[in-house]
Scaffold this active site. Sequence first.
Site, mmCIF file in Angstrom:
data_model
loop_
_atom_site.group_PDB
_atom_site.id
_atom_site.type_symbol
_atom_site.label_atom_id
_atom_site.label_comp_id
_atom_site.label_asym_id
_atom_site.label_seq_id
_atom_site.Cartn_x
_atom_site.Cartn_y
_atom_site.Cartn_z
ATOM 1 N N TYR A 60 0.764 -1.314 -0.341
ATOM 2 C CA TYR A 60 -0.511 0.304 -0.454
ATOM 3 C C TYR A 60 1.093 1.616 0.226
ATOM 4 O O TYR A 60 1.403 1.316 1.106
ATOM 5 C CB TYR A 60 -0.813 0.050 1.410
ATOM 6 C CG TYR A 60 -1.530 -1.298 1.233
ATOM 7 C CD1 TYR A 60 -1.932 -1.933 0.037
ATOM 8 C CD2 TYR A 60 -2.222 -1.988 3.173
ATOM 9 C CE1 TYR A 60 -2.752 -2.981 0.668
ATOM 10 C CE2 TYR A 60 -3.561 -2.600 2.420
ATOM 11 C CZ TYR A 60 -3.043 -3.314 1.341
ATOM 12 O OH TYR A 60 -4.629 -4.255 1.545
ATOM 13 N N HIS A 145 0.204 -12.134 1.310
ATOM 14 C CA HIS A 145 -0.618 -11.204 0.755
ATOM 15 C C HIS A 145 -0.427 -11.905 -1.108
ATOM 16 O O HIS A 145 0.373 -11.784 -1.694
ATOM 17 C CB HIS A 145 0.089 -9.731 0.719
ATOM 18 C CG HIS A 145 -0.544 -8.938 0.358
ATOM 19 N ND1 HIS A 145 0.202 -7.636 -0.207
ATOM 20 C CD2 HIS A 145 -1.900 -8.439 -0.188
ATOM 21 C CE1 HIS A 145 -1.210 -6.725 -0.897
ATOM 22 N NE2 HIS A 145 -2.098 -7.269 -0.917
#
Length: 342
Positions: A60, A145
Amino acid sequence: MPEPIMREHPLRTGTRLTELGLGAAQLGNLYRETTDQEARAAVDAAWDAGVRYFDTAPHYGLGLSERRLGAALAGRPRDEFVVSTKVGRALVPTPERAHLPDDDGFAVPAAHRREWDFSRDGVLRSLEGSLDRLGLDRVDVVYLHDPDAHWEQASTSGVGALVELRDQGVVSAIGAGMNQSAMLARFVRETDVDVVMCAGRFTLVDAAAVADLLPAAVERGVSVVAAAVYNSGLLANPRPRPGARFDYAEAPGDLVARVHRIADVAEPYGVTVPDLAARFALRHPAVASVVMGMRTAAHVTTSAERIARDVPEELWAELDRLGLVPAEGLAPHEPPTGRSTS
């Protein structure tokens, strides 16, 4: 003035997640810039609303989300909040590209590139970098992830490294986060994970997780964190707006029509589609928390109000009877307890 209390659900490791978690992708400038002041205000508002679960990732904003979240949480009692981050996308410095924009959806300079790495060393290095950016000596939950194309490495060396960290007490709970349910179900059945984050696959209009992940999670005592409950925006408004998106693309007409029918049923009860979307996943016994992306303090206030909304049982029953909402989501909440021994 006493701090607000939000309902929590425990993972099998004892870690407790508030029903609403702050998803910090927007703090990493997802799609557009967010200021440092907006980011801090969002975290402050979440804390004031009783949110104690915060989710981030190196992906992010190439670390920006972690840095901003860590700065906003600094000074708060460490035992009073839960932080999750993710591993598997190593950040490799690319100073020669720092003058260019990131090409993966975040409005940040391309000073790093993401490199898939679910090896033991990759996991350990990634977590070390996250701790440094967060300014913490530990995180509570670590997810693999998006290992969609990396099952073999992620399910062996990746999970193995996380188990090692959990056994050492460096992290409290481990799991995987994905936009699909089938592979998450494999992680639940075949590895020793405690929690998984499922984005978009257990919502008012997409119940894919009912067929695989949710029964596996209940059987194994593994918790589910539901993310992307608005399905890319289709469920974010009382009625779908023109050009509404579902799963990152324009929503098909039949799905838009279904959401309008849900709205028709809900409106006489004084309940909106976003209210239902926020509460729906939490009705399943495997779901411990709903994580929502929140960019500003106003977003936090709205999300907290929706999570706290008391949706009448008669409305859920009517939606079920009309076949508009999966019945699987209507069970009373009894969160998983106890470590699976199988």
